[in-house]
Write a protein that holds these residues in place. Structure first.
Motif, PDB file in Angstrom:
ATOM      1  N   TRP A 148      -3.631   1.558  -3.022  1.00  0.00           N
ATOM      2  CA  TRP A 148      -3.845   2.497  -1.932  1.00  0.00           C
ATOM      3  C   TRP A 148      -5.113   2.113  -1.189  1.00  0.00           C
ATOM      4  CZ3 TRP A 148      -7.884   6.273  -2.019  1.00  0.00           C
ATOM      5  CH2 TRP A 148      -8.582   6.364  -3.229  1.00  0.00           C
ATOM      6  N   ALA A 149      -5.313   2.699  -0.032  1.00  0.00           N
ATOM      7  CA  ALA A 149      -6.464   2.342   0.799  1.00  0.00           C
ATOM      8  C   ALA A 149      -7.257   3.587   1.165  1.00  0.00           C
ATOM      9  CB  ALA A 149      -6.004   1.632   2.072  1.00  0.00           C
ATOM     10  N   VAL A 166       0.858  -1.190   0.000  1.00  0.00           N
ATOM     11  CA  VAL A 166       0.000   0.000   0.000  1.00  0.00           C
ATOM     12  C   VAL A 166       0.896   1.243   0.000  1.00  0.00           C
ATOM     13  CG1 VAL A 166      -1.745   1.276   1.308  1.00  0.00           C
ATOM     14  CG2 VAL A 166      -1.875  -1.226   1.162  1.00  0.00           C
ATOM     15  N   CYS A 167       0.664   2.116  -0.973  1.00  0.00           N
ATOM     16  CA  CYS A 167       1.518   3.303  -1.105  1.00  0.00           C
ATOM     17  C   CYS A 167       0.987   4.513  -0.348  1.00  0.00           C
ATOM     18  CB  CYS A 167       1.714   3.648  -2.578  1.00  0.00           C
ATOM     19  SG  CYS A 167       0.216   4.223  -3.421  1.00  0.00           S
ATOM     20  N   HIS A 168      -0.312   4.525  -0.041  1.00  0.00           N
ATOM     21  CA  HIS A 168      -0.905   5.695   0.611  1.00  0.00           C
ATOM     22  C   HIS A 168      -2.246   5.291   1.214  1.00  0.00           C
ATOM     23  CE1 HIS A 168      -0.600  10.173   0.839  1.00  0.00           C
ATOM     24  NE2 HIS A 168      -1.888  10.057   1.109  1.00  0.00           N
ATOM     25  N   HIS A 204       2.502   7.107  -8.406  1.00  0.00           N
ATOM     26  CA  HIS A 204       3.039   5.770  -8.141  1.00  0.00           C
ATOM     27  C   HIS A 204       2.858   4.771  -9.286  1.00  0.00           C
ATOM     28  CE1 HIS A 204       3.752   6.837  -3.935  1.00  0.00           C
ATOM     29  NE2 HIS A 204       2.584   7.450  -3.976  1.00  0.00           N
ATOM     30  N   GLY A 205       2.178   5.173 -10.345  1.00  0.00           N
ATOM     31  CA  GLY A 205       1.994   4.285 -11.479  1.00  0.00           C
ATOM     32  C   GLY A 205       0.667   3.543 -11.460  1.00  0.00           C
ATOM     33  N   ASP A 206       0.377   2.903 -12.599  1.00  0.00           N
ATOM     34  CA  ASP A 206      -0.907   2.217 -12.797  1.00  0.00           C
ATOM     35  C   ASP A 206      -1.148   1.055 -11.834  1.00  0.00           C
ATOM     36  OD1 ASP A 206      -1.559   3.908 -14.841  1.00  0.00           O
ATOM     37  OD2 ASP A 206      -0.961   2.529 -16.440  1.00  0.00           O
ATOM     38  N   LYS A 207      -0.104   0.496 -11.286  1.00  0.00           N
ATOM     39  CA  LYS A 207      -0.264  -0.664 -10.400  1.00  0.00           C
ATOM     40  C   LYS A 207      -0.261  -0.280  -8.922  1.00  0.00           C
ATOM     41  CE  LYS A 207       1.584  -3.687 -13.845  1.00  0.00           C
ATOM     42  NZ  LYS A 207       1.160  -4.982 -14.152  1.00  0.00           N
ATOM     43  N   ALA A 208      -0.351   1.014  -8.663  1.00  0.00           N
ATOM     44  CA  ALA A 208      -0.354   1.500  -7.279  1.00  0.00           C
ATOM     45  C   ALA A 208      -1.544   0.932  -6.513  1.00  0.00           C
ATOM     46  CB  ALA A 208      -0.393   3.019  -7.251  1.00  0.00           C
ATOM     47  N   GLU A 260       4.036   3.340   8.763  1.00  0.00           N
ATOM     48  CA  GLU A 260       4.772   2.822   7.602  1.00  0.00           C
ATOM     49  C   GLU A 260       4.295   3.403   6.275  1.00  0.00           C
ATOM     50  OE1 GLU A 260       7.425   0.756   8.108  1.00  0.00           O
ATOM     51  OE2 GLU A 260       6.955   1.181  10.211  1.00  0.00           O
ATOM     52  N   VAL A 261       3.070   3.899   6.238  1.00  0.00           N
ATOM     53  CA  VAL A 261       2.459   4.357   4.996  1.00  0.00           C
ATOM     54  C   VAL A 261       1.995   5.803   5.182  1.00  0.00           C
ATOM     55  CG1 VAL A 261       0.587   3.914   3.352  1.00  0.00           C
ATOM     56  CG2 VAL A 261       1.668   1.997   4.521  1.00  0.00           C
ATOM     57  N   PRO A 262       2.220   6.671   4.189  1.00  0.00           N
ATOM     58  CA  PRO A 262       1.704   8.041   4.301  1.00  0.00           C
ATOM     59  C   PRO A 262       0.179   8.040   4.426  1.00  0.00           C
ATOM     60  CG  PRO A 262       3.215   7.851   2.435  1.00  0.00           C
ATOM     61  CD  PRO A 262       2.963   6.460   2.947  1.00  0.00           C
ATOM     62  N   ILE A 263      -0.326   8.925   5.285  1.00  0.00           N
ATOM     63  CA  ILE A 263      -1.764   9.007   5.554  1.00  0.00           C
ATOM     64  C   ILE A 263      -2.240  10.431   5.301  1.00  0.00           C
ATOM     65  CG2 ILE A 263      -3.537   8.846   7.346  1.00  0.00           C
ATOM     66  CD1 ILE A 263      -1.707   6.730   8.708  1.00  0.00           C
TER      67      ILE A 263
END
Length: 168
Positions: free
Chosen positions: A145-146, A46-48, A139-143, A68-71
């Motif tokens: 996120w939640a 998860v990138c964001h 982050h690209g097409d395969k990003a 661990e992940v930007p929020i």
């Protein structure tokens, strides 16, 4: 995108429509559920995370993702404004003449002194689309996120994605 509903709260247990009431936090079961989810998705990159600003969603976000992940806090993912219904028992609300509208045609519901379900859906879907575009560019097409939000908000997002009317 992962859609995550906040963990259980005392209001959920007591059958209270919490809405946007402040200081509604997860109970022990809600905390344990969030921690279990954290373990289940630990290997998902998860990138964001974008979260409703209410305490219960922020708490869920912190328990699932830690630091661990930007929020980002996104006001458009906040719970529906239930107006006069906020804070009332679902048992009592079920006796209201508008209850059948909520249950049968929620896309037509406007809460007394509150928001319409359609407006809630529009703002939430708009937020999801904008965040998806931004995070895909970054982050690209395969990003992956939640979004951490609330039951009705998530149902509205899913209904729109499936081309369905709002479901109760």
């Amino acid at each position: 995108m992962l859609l995550i509903r906040h963990g259980r709260t005392p209001a959920n247990v007591d059958g209270i429509l919490a809405g946007r009431l402040p200081e509604i936090y997860l109970d022990q079961v809600g905390q344990e559920s969030a921690q279990t989810l954290a373990k289940r998705i630990a290997t998902v990159p998860v990138c964001h995370v974008v979260t409703s600003p209410l305490e219960r969603t922020v708490q869920t976000t912190e328990l699932v993702f830690g630091t661990e992940v930007p929020i980002s806090h996104e006001h458009r993912l906040i719970e529906c404004d239930y107006g006069q219904w906020q804070g009332k028992s679902l048992k009592d609300l079920a006796l209201d003449k508008l209850w059948s509208v909520v249950q049968n045609t929620p896309d037509e519901m406007v809460f007394p002194d509150g928001e319409s379900m359609a407006a809630m859906a529009e703002r939430a879907v708009s937020a999801i689309r904008e965040w998806d575009e931004t995070l895909t560019q970054e982050h690209g097409d395969k990003a992956i996120w939640a979004a951490v939000s609330h039951g009705d908000v998530i149902k509205a997002i899913i209904a729109q994605a499936l081309g369905l009317p709002l479901l109760s």
